[in-house]
Design an enzyme around this catalytic site. Structure first.
Site, PDB file in Angstrom:
ATOM      1  N   ASP A   1      39.902  36.156  31.459  1.00 56.87           N
ATOM      2  CA  ASP A   1      39.062  35.107  30.851  1.00 56.87           C
ATOM      3  C   ASP A   1      37.604  35.565  30.823  1.00 56.87           C
ATOM      4  OD1 ASP A   1      41.233  33.329  30.550  1.00 56.87           O
ATOM      5  OD2 ASP A   1      40.019  31.606  31.151  1.00 56.87           O
TER       6      ASP A   1
ATOM      7  N   TYR B   1      51.213  33.370  42.514  1.00 57.59           N
ATOM      8  CA  TYR B   1      51.823  32.484  41.526  1.00 57.59           C
ATOM      9  C   TYR B   1      53.276  32.168  41.874  1.00 57.59           C
ATOM     10  CZ  TYR B   1      48.268  32.605  37.818  1.00 57.59           C
ATOM     11  OH  TYR B   1      47.138  32.432  37.064  1.00 57.59           O
TER      12      TYR B   1
ATOM     13  N   LYS C   1      41.529  43.837  46.402  1.00 57.22           N
ATOM     14  CA  LYS C   1      40.619  43.370  47.451  1.00 57.22           C
ATOM     15  C   LYS C   1      41.121  43.985  48.755  1.00 57.22           C
ATOM     16  CE  LYS C   1      37.183  40.803  48.936  1.00 57.22           C
ATOM     17  NZ  LYS C   1      35.765  41.050  48.596  1.00 57.22           N
TER      18      LYS C   1
ATOM     19  N   ASP D   1      35.481  41.739  43.409  1.00 56.42           N
ATOM     20  CA  ASP D   1      34.172  41.083  43.273  1.00 56.42           C
ATOM     21  C   ASP D   1      33.177  42.001  42.560  1.00 56.42           C
ATOM     22  OD1 ASP D   1      34.302  42.733  45.527  1.00 56.42           O
ATOM     23  OD2 ASP D   1      33.079  41.442  46.798  1.00 56.42           O
TER      24      ASP D   1
HETATM   25  C1  IPM Z   1      47.181  32.514  31.343  1.00 58.53           C
HETATM   26  C2  IPM Z   1      47.111  31.059  31.756  1.00 58.53           C
HETATM   27  C3  IPM Z   1      48.320  30.745  32.636  1.00 58.53           C
HETATM   28  C4  IPM Z   1      48.213  31.642  33.873  1.00 58.53           C
HETATM   29  C5  IPM Z   1      48.459  29.276  33.024  1.00 58.53           C
HETATM   30  C6  IPM Z   1      48.542  28.373  31.799  1.00 58.53           C
HETATM   31  C7  IPM Z   1      49.648  29.045  33.918  1.00 58.53           C
HETATM   32  O1  IPM Z   1      45.909  30.784  32.374  1.00 58.53           O
HETATM   33  O2  IPM Z   1      48.180  32.907  30.713  1.00 58.53           O
HETATM   34  O3  IPM Z   1      46.231  33.248  31.634  1.00 58.53           O
HETATM   35  O4  IPM Z   1      47.530  31.288  34.846  1.00 58.53           O
HETATM   36  O5  IPM Z   1      48.829  32.704  33.874  1.00 58.53           O
HETATM   37 MG    MG Z   2      44.531  32.392  32.332  1.00 54.36          MG
END
Ligand code: IPM
Ligand code: MG
Length: 373
Positions: free
Chosen positions: A256, A145, A195, A228
């Site tokens: 997620d 990131y 990984k 994975d």
């Molecule tokens: C999260 C979101 C963010 C991330 C995005 C909006 C930049 O997906 O907070 O999980 O990838 O960290």
């Molecule tokens: Mg996210």
């Protein structure tokens, strides 16, 4: 009533459903603090697409100032189709990343629990998800990131793009220490996800994690998992996990996925923690895990529980008021147990509550929970 303490909270509602869910969360926060004799001043500031529209930048200087002076920051969500054609550094998401970096919030806590009232809301079998209680600790200010990025033409007439994915020993140590100390007050188990069979960053991650846990957290057990295999095991046997620590991108993806275990991503809060202050609390940024959901924005149907539960985490980690945090958690659970449901949680034949009504349902329970004590 005596004002015991006065808190300053910066509220960055952002885009899409952000303003609707943060409004309910602020309501709960003010009520809980006032009821306990504290004062709170909430200052609104711009972030994301809303900030781009108003100032041309996703994280304007006024917002940087507002968060610098706050005891904690509450964020809604950022992003939307309208800004997707912006250059990468001027997208709403860049504002959120800049905010995380500015606050130095390197440890992102994402608790995922399957509450009894929610077992039927998940698409997974009840016997698999029941009693799931995992705390993800995602590294938040490093990795791909934040490494240098490039995208240039190459000799073939195409392009070449790179993301520099790097971690230092110190960056890994500090987040692993957070994971270790949280495991200590939970079930004493850490799973570190990497990984290491392929990536150099993961090999360093594994070495540092092993050393820190062995030297500083001998009472905590540590297991390593490849990302994975972990992604699969998480849905097969979620009860096997207590604290899960991982790097930024893996943590983004896995949390997620883990949201499925809770019944709806709309339920999930997060706390992003930075440096420890003299009183033991930490600099913190609190936000629901869900995104801006532009398709349902402005219709009073978004689930405010993720934002409200984030306020619970704020009371615990940045305001130093764990009893009030427990009250918020208990109120959320009581509201769900009484079958208060937003649209994302109902089955076909159930009536759903709007965002405001769900907020009110939780507030009603806060009063009831407080009275019982
Ligand atoms: C999260 C979101 C963010 C991330 C995005 C909006 C930049 O997906 O907070 O999980 O990838 O960290
Ligand atoms: Mg996210």
């Amino acid at each position: 009533m005596n004002v015991r303490r006065a808190f300053r909270v910066a509220v960055l509602a952002g885009d899409g459903v952000g303003p609707e869910v943060t409004r309910e969360a602020v309501h709960v926060l003010s009520e809980v603090l006032h009821a306990a004799g504290h004062a709170v001043e909430c200052t609104e500031a711009l972030i994301g697409g809303a900030a781009i529209d108003a100032t041309g930048e996703p994280f304007p200087p006024a917002t940087r100032e507002a968060v610098r002076h706050a005891d904690a920051v509450l964020l809604g969500a950022v992003g939307g189709a309208k800004w997707n054609t912006q250059p990468p550094t001027l997208r709403p998401e860049a504002g959120l990343l800049a905010l995380r970096k500015a606050l130095g919030t390197f440890a992102n806590l994402r608790p995922v629990r399957t509450l009894p009232a929610m077992v039927d809301a998940t698409p997974l079998r009840p016997e698999i998800v029941r009693d799931t209680d995992i705390l993800f600790v995602r590294e938040l200010t490093g990795g791909a990131y934040f490494g240098a990025k490039s995208r240039v033409a190459d000799a073939t007439g195409g392009e070449v793009a790179t993301d520099d994915w790097r971690y230092t020993t110190a960056e890994i140590e500090r987040v692993v220490r957070i994971a270790g100390s949280l495991a200590r007050v939970r079930r004493g188990h850490v799973t570190s996800v990497d990984k290491a069979n392929v990536l150099a960053t993961s090999q360093l991650w594994r070495d540092v994690t092993t050393r820190v846990l062995r030297e500083e957290f001998a009472d905590v057990t540590l297991v390593h998992a490849y990302v994975d295999a972990f992604a699969m095991q998480l849905l097969r046997e979620p009860r096997a996990y207590d604290v899960v620590v991982t790097e930024n991108l893996f943590g983004d993806i896995l949390t997620d996925e883990a949201a499925v275990l809770a019944g709806s991503i709309g339920l999930l809060p997060s706390a992003s923690l930075g440096a420890e202050r003299a009183d033991g609390t930490r600099v913190g940024l609190y936000e629901p895990i869900h995104g801006s959901a532009p398709d349902i924005a402005g219709r009073d149907i978004a689930n405010p529980i993720g934002a409200i539960a984030s306020v619970g985490l704020m009371l615990r980690y940045s305001l130093g008021l764990p009893a009030l945090a427990d009250e918020v958690d208990a109120a959320v659970q009581a509201a769900l147990a009484s079958r208060a449901r937003t649209r994302d949680l109902v089955t076909a034949d159930e009536v759903s509550l709007g965002t405001r009504a769900m907020g009110a349902a939780v507030r009603a329970c806060v009063g009831a929970v407080a009275l019982e004590r």
